[in-house]
Design an enzyme around this catalytic site. Structure first.
Site, PDB file in Angstrom:
ATOM      1  CB  ILE A   1      -0.943   0.006   1.223  1.00 46.71           C
ATOM      2  CG1 ILE A   1      -1.857  -1.218   1.177  1.00 46.71           C
ATOM      3  CG2 ILE A   1      -1.776   1.283   1.269  1.00 46.71           C
ATOM      4  CD1 ILE A   1      -2.737  -1.378   2.405  1.00 46.71           C
TER       5      ILE A   1
ATOM      6  CG  HIS B   1      -1.884   3.648  14.334  1.00 49.95           C
ATOM      7  ND1 HIS B   1      -0.869   3.042  13.634  1.00 49.95           N
ATOM      8  CD2 HIS B   1      -1.352   4.762  14.902  1.00 49.95           C
ATOM      9  CE1 HIS B   1       0.249   3.739  13.795  1.00 49.95           C
ATOM     10  NE2 HIS B   1      -0.013   4.789  14.556  1.00 49.95           N
TER      11      HIS B   1
ATOM     12  CG  ASP C   1      -5.582  -1.356  12.425  1.00 49.05           C
ATOM     13  OD1 ASP C   1      -4.443  -1.431  11.928  1.00 49.05           O
ATOM     14  OD2 ASP C   1      -5.788  -1.275  13.648  1.00 49.05           O
TER      15      ASP C   1
ATOM     16  CD  GLU D   1       3.321  -0.715   5.037  1.00 47.99           C
ATOM     17  OE1 GLU D   1       4.180   0.142   4.771  1.00 47.99           O
ATOM     18  OE2 GLU D   1       3.203  -1.232   6.155  1.00 47.99           O
TER      19      GLU D   1
END
Length: 385
Positions: free
Chosen positions: A257, A269, A273, A299
């Site tokens: 990502i 965060h 997630d 990621e």
């Protein structure tokens, strides 16, 4: 005057007695039951202190979950309880560290911490111990079956022996008595064997369930629900053998990502997630029994394509990339539209390298070339010389 005082005192004493009896009646106590002395009062006080302590603990846990915007799940409650009571030193240290670093914890962070602890629990040694226990139970089960068969044979032979006595004209009474005793002995032995077999079967079933739970904990990523790196490495070996046996192409891809740290820093965060889960879901849509997707860590995701050339795999991955890049995602916590989310990827032909690890490294190098040349693109690794 003394008589009036005495009458008043007696009347007051009588009223006190009546009120005491009435109160006892409300509490369900009999009139003859004595009032609790100091030890009973101390016990009651201790019980009330314990009740108040629990109430305060529940309140503190609720405040902790609310302060960090954590979902009301058994997992979050358990972690908060461990932190508040100090029951789990590892959890307590981890939470203190993340609070010092970020000031807040997220649902995903809780899942990852618990997953790491479970992964530590599921060691090769513990799995080997479980397997040894299963084998021991199976051996015991087989021994019981063998013992049961031998007992049945012995019983049959004994019956035949006693039946000879009847055929030879022997007095029936003692023969029948011996037959009854023999049958009782056999019935008791059969019952014991059945109980042992039933207990062995229950233990084996419990171990089987534990092994399955251990396998899932060891091979799945608890945040995204995808297989993890360990599981992917096993699948890669199996799929490579199948591809070689059937003369099929096989390709691997790394997807990462773009600017994920910025997403975490900007939106938190918890939102990071959710982005991970969303991207995992898009990648998982193309998976099947010949295409496998796993979370490699952080990621980064890894994919395996059996029966696809590297250019064909590259096209499939690029389709997912374009789908993600075209979406307008919204931050669920504040309703604000987020900047475009994208990923970069690198793809390699496994057969073009001496071993799968070399192919994975080639895909990883292609991924970072894609990052260096602007991100949000898929690069194809050059075949090894």
């Amino acid at each position: 005057m003394a008589n009036a005082t005495s009458s008043s005192a007696n009347a007051q004493h009588g009223l006190t007695d009546r009120l005491t009896r009435w109160a006892r009646g409300l509490s369900g106590k009999s009139e003859d039951e004595p009032e609790p002395g100091p030890p009973a009062r101390n016990a009651n006080n201790s019980m009330m202190r314990e009740i108040n302590r629990r109430r305060q603990l529940y309140s503190d846990i609720g405040d902790f979950l609310f302060a960090h915007d954590l979902d009301l799940t058994p997992l979050n409650f358990s972690v908060a309880l461990d932190y508040m009571t100090g029951a789990n030193i590892g959890v307590e240290k981890a939470i203190k560290a993340v609070l010092m670093e970020r000031g807040k914890i997220t649902n995903g962070w809780v899942e990852s911490v618990v997953a790491e602890q479970r992964a530590d629990e599921v060691t090769p040694e513990s799995l080997a111990t479980m397997l040894d226990k299963v084998e021991e139970n199976l051996a015991q089960f087989g021994g019981l079956v063998h013992e049961s068969r031998n007992s049945a044979k012995d019983y049959g032979a004994a019956l035949q022996e006693q039946a000879k006595g009847l055929a030879d004209g022997e007095n029936a009474a003692p023969v029948l008595s011996r037959l009854v005793n023999l049958t009782r002995s056999m019935v008791e032995k059969t019952r014991q064997v059945e109980n042992q077999m039933r207990e062995s079967q229950k233990q084996t079933q419990a171990l089987k369930s534990s092994l399955e739970s251990a396998r899932r904990a060891a091979e799945h990523d608890h945040l995204t629900g995808l297989p993890n790196r360990r599981a992917f490495e096993s699948v890669l070996k199996e799929e490579l053998l199948l591809a070689q046996a059937q003369g099929e192409q096989i390709s691997v891809a790394f997807c990462d990502i773009d600017h994920f740290k910025i997403i975490n820093d900007t939106h938190g965060h918890d939102t990071g997630d959710r982005v991970l889960k969303f991207v995992a879901g898009l990648l998982a849509k193309v998976s099947n029994d010949r295409c496998h997707v796993a979370r490699h860590g952080g990621e980064e995701f890894v994919m395996l394509f059996r029966g696809k050339t590297a250019p064909e795999a590259c096209e499939l991955v690029d389709g997912v990339r374009a789908d993600l890049a075209s979406r307008n995602l919204v931050n669920r916590s504040n309703g604000e539209r987020m900047e475009k989310i994208s990923f970069s990827a690198g793809v390699a032909n496994v057969h073009a390298y001496e071993d799968p690890r070399a192919a994975l490294k080639a895909a990883d190098r292609a991924l970072y070339l894609a990052k260096e040349h602007g991100r949000n693109r898929v690069y194809l690794a050059a075949d090894a010389d």
